[in-house]
Every structure is written in C-alpha cells, then in structure tokens.
Design a protein around this motif. Structure first.
Motif, PDB file in Angstrom:
ATOM      1  N   ARG A  71      32.429  31.909  37.258  1.00  0.00           N
ATOM      2  CA  ARG A  71      33.552  31.521  36.712  1.00  0.00           C
ATOM      3  C   ARG A  71      33.732  31.893  35.088  1.00  0.00           C
ATOM      4  O   ARG A  71      34.561  32.171  34.200  1.00  0.00           O
ATOM      5  N   GLU A  74      34.170  35.281  34.872  1.00  0.00           N
ATOM      6  CA  GLU A  74      35.513  35.730  34.743  1.00  0.00           C
ATOM      7  C   GLU A  74      36.397  35.273  33.684  1.00  0.00           C
ATOM      8  O   GLU A  74      37.358  36.103  33.218  1.00  0.00           O
ATOM      9  N   ARG A 193      46.742  32.343  39.143  1.00  0.00           N
ATOM     10  CA  ARG A 193      46.270  33.083  38.405  1.00  0.00           C
ATOM     11  C   ARG A 193      46.391  32.950  36.604  1.00  0.00           C
ATOM     12  O   ARG A 193      45.375  33.266  35.910  1.00  0.00           O
ATOM     13  N   ALA A 196      44.731  29.970  35.727  1.00  0.00           N
ATOM     14  CA  ALA A 196      43.260  30.294  35.519  1.00  0.00           C
ATOM     15  C   ALA A 196      42.975  30.885  34.057  1.00  0.00           C
ATOM     16  O   ALA A 196      42.183  31.072  33.440  1.00  0.00           O
ATOM     17  N   GLU A 199      42.896  28.779  31.252  1.00  0.00           N
ATOM     18  CA  GLU A 199      41.932  27.716  31.462  1.00  0.00           C
ATOM     19  C   GLU A 199      40.487  28.605  31.107  1.00  0.00           C
ATOM     20  O   GLU A 199      39.592  28.193  30.430  1.00  0.00           O
ATOM     21  N   SER A 200      40.588  29.731  31.119  1.00  0.00           N
ATOM     22  CA  SER A 200      39.571  30.728  30.652  1.00  0.00           C
ATOM     23  C   SER A 200      39.341  30.524  29.184  1.00  0.00           C
ATOM     24  O   SER A 200      38.199  30.567  28.604  1.00  0.00           O
TER      25      SER A 200
END
Length: 249
Positions: A71, A74, A193, A196, A199-200
């Motif tokens: 993660r 990513e 997506r 996320a 959140e990255s």
C-alpha cells in the motif's frame, strides 16, 4: 483531381490531430466564471492543541509503518498530478487508460475542472509559516519517513506550501466523478480508486487525514456546481461520445 482531394483530406487530418493535441494540453482556465465561496461552508483546519489535531497527528504517526508495504508503494505511485500521469492510476478501475491520442476531450475536461478546483481552494490554501498562515504539513512538523519526493514536489515547494485542504484528494474525487459519468458501469471501482488516491496523501505523510477529508468535500461541492454549468455539460457530453466511440473499438 484525386491529388487535390487527397491533400485536402490529409490537411483535415492534420488539423484534427492538432486540435486533439491542443485539447490535451494544460488548460488556461476552468469552466466557472465565479468560483464557489469556499469559506462559507468549508471549516478551517483543526485548531492547535484540539482533539481533531491530536487525532490527525496520531494517524500520521501510525501510518509511517505502511510505507514499507504494497500500500505504501501504491501511495508513492499516486504522487502525481498532471492528467497524463494521473490517468494510468485510474486505468484498472476504468477498464482502460485515457490517453491524449484517444481521449483528448476527456483529459481537457478534467484539466479544466481541476483549474476550477485550484481557484476554489485558493482562499484557504495558504503557504505555511513564515510566508503565510497555512497549515504546516505533517512530514515537516514531525519528520519521519515519507514517499519519495518527485521533481514536481520541489518545483511546487511541497515543504513550504500549506497542507489544508488537500488538492490531491480533491483531484482524486474529480477524476472519480468525471470517469463515473463516462463509464457508469465502473462507478464502484472508480469511486474506490478516487478515495484511495486521496488516502495515499496521508500514507505518504504529505497531508493529515482532515486535509484529505476537506479536499474531498471541496471537490464534491465543486462537482455539484459544475453539473449545472452549460459549458461543463457540453464538454462532458462530447467527452462521453469520444469515450464511447473509443470503447467500442
């Protein structure tokens, strides 16, 4: 006679290609003549020593361990901003990648919405002290491991720019929203997506969780306003025709 027809056709193809390339370039302006008043509905960043700030700090410290996991990789790959770099990050969710060659109208549309998003958050997206009154980013305030900094992070002075709200989180929501309009059958994947992608920024250590939540809220409000704009409606309809034609091939 045949030669003249061929030359006219070739010239037409060249003009179409030039138009497509122009559409894929970074836009100079958005769709909205007057941005929303972000200060009327977006709360300020958590106050110093508040419970909300303490929760943000705890999440930042906890997520440092995620950087060495898949993660974390990513999240590092999500550290992109320009349309041509963001498009591959949504390719799996969309089922195909938008490219300047095949989807210039879609990329130009997203680029113009992003311009509106930048104008929207500008009144609260202030530089960090001492240059301004913006929120200091977590990795600057606390140190600790982050995602690798890219050239654009230095070009746009990531360390000195304000943390609140997260423009990248807004970007993720904008991409998810526009792509869902182009491919509603992929909505669940695209929304996941987009979430996320925001959140990255927390995992990378570039934003607090409340920065990301505020960025998403700003983007959601913006997309509601864009939906009522005739210019946006026309551009979206053209982008969907373009996308559907590409998808059928």
């Amino acid at each position: 006679m045949g030669t003249r027809i061929w030359l006219r056709a070739a010239a037409g193809l060249l003009l179409m290609a030039a138009a497509g390339n122009a559409a894929a370039q970074a836009p100079e302006r958005g769709f909205l003549a007057h941005p929303l008043d972000v200060k009327a509905w977006l709360a300020p960043a958590p106050a110093p020593a508040s419970l909300a700030e303490a929760e943000d700090e705890a999440v930042y410290l906890h997520t440092r361990a995620i950087l060495d996991t898949p993660r974390g990789a990513e999240a590092a790959a999500d550290n992109v901003y320009v349309p041509e770099a963001v498009a591959p990050r949504f390719a799996e969710a969309l089922g195909t990648a938008l490219t300047p060659e095949d989807n210039p109208l879609a990329l130009a549309l997203i680029g113009r919405v992003v311009k509106d998003a930048e104008a929207l958050v500008a009144p609260v997206k202030q530089p960090a002290p001492p240059a301004g009154t913006g929120r200091v980013r977590p990795f600057v305030a606390f140190g600790g491991k982050t995602c690798p900094l890219r050239p654009d992070d230095f070009k746009f002075h990531l360390r000195e720019s304000g943390s609140y709200p997260s423009t990248h989180a807004a970007l993720g929501w904008i991409w998810a929203s526009v792509l869902t309009a182009l491919a509603p059958d992929r909505a669940d994947r695209l929304i996941a997506r987009g979430i996320a992608f925001g959140e990255s920024r927390v995992i990378c250590g570039f934003h607090y969780r409340s920065d990301v939540e505020a960025g998403r809220l700003a983007a959601a409000a913006l997309m509601a306003r864009e939906a009522a704009d005739p210019g946006f409606q026309a551009a979206l309809a053209a982008a969907k025709r373009e996308f559907d034609a590409r998808r059928r091939r």
